[in-house]
Design an enzyme around this catalytic site. Structure first.
Site, short mmCIF file in Angstrom:
data_model
loop_
_atom_site.label_atom_id
_atom_site.label_comp_id
_atom_site.label_asym_id
_atom_site.label_seq_id
_atom_site.Cartn_x
_atom_site.Cartn_y
_atom_site.Cartn_z
CE1 TYR A 6 126.97 21.59 60.08
CE2 TYR A 6 129.28 21.00 60.15
CZ TYR A 6 127.96 20.65 60.28
OH TYR A 6 127.61 19.37 60.62
N GLY A 7 127.67 25.38 62.39
CA GLY A 7 126.38 25.47 63.07
C GLY A 7 126.52 26.15 64.41
CB SER A 8 125.44 25.18 67.81
OG SER A 8 126.17 23.97 67.91
CD GLU A 74 129.31 18.59 66.53
OE1 GLU A 74 128.12 18.27 66.44
OE2 GLU A 74 129.71 19.71 66.20
#
Length: 132
Positions: A6-8, A74
């Site tokens: 959902y991000g990078s 992460e």
């Protein structure tokens, strides 16, 4: 294992710097969560929030060695959890995603993918990665 990003990691330029395999992907939505900008960085954090949902990318059948690489990427601010995501066809499937743990760093403002500072992120977090 399927991975919802959902991000990078939604961006192929980042994903391919972290994993070695080539994976099928699809647009997906994760209900019951919200994505926020961090007060001091370019990437987002996602936390549980009723009545919210997050748009992202689902990668299918990610290999164990790439899952380990994603866990390392992460770091300790995120925890991998199993969730139910909805793909474009409306079908629900089980996947893992990374939940943000350092909620005090969230700005309270939504994180917008179209405003992602790709080159800044790569220079800060991926400059030592050769990609796969």
């Amino acid at each position: 294992m399927h991975i919802f990003t959902y991000g990078s990691l939604m961006f192929p330029e980042i994903w391919q710097r972290v994993v070695r395999g080539n994976y099928r992907s699809a647009t997906a939505t994760l209900p019951g969560f919200a994505r926020y900008a961090l007060a001091d960085d370019t990437y987002p954090g996602m936390v549980a929030q009723a009545e919210a949902s997050v748009e992202g990318v689902l990668y299918y059948d990610v290999a164990p060695q790439d899952l380990a690489a994603l866990d390392a990427f992460e770091g300790n601010e995120y925890r991998r959890e199993t969730v139910n995501v909805v793909i474009e066809s409306g079908e629900t499937t089980i996947a893992c995603t990374y939940i943000f743990l350092a909620e005090q760093r969230l700005s309270g403002l939504p994180w917008e993918p179209q405003a992602f500072q790709m080159s800044r992120f790569i220079g800060t977090y991926c400059s030592d990665k050769l990609g796969g």
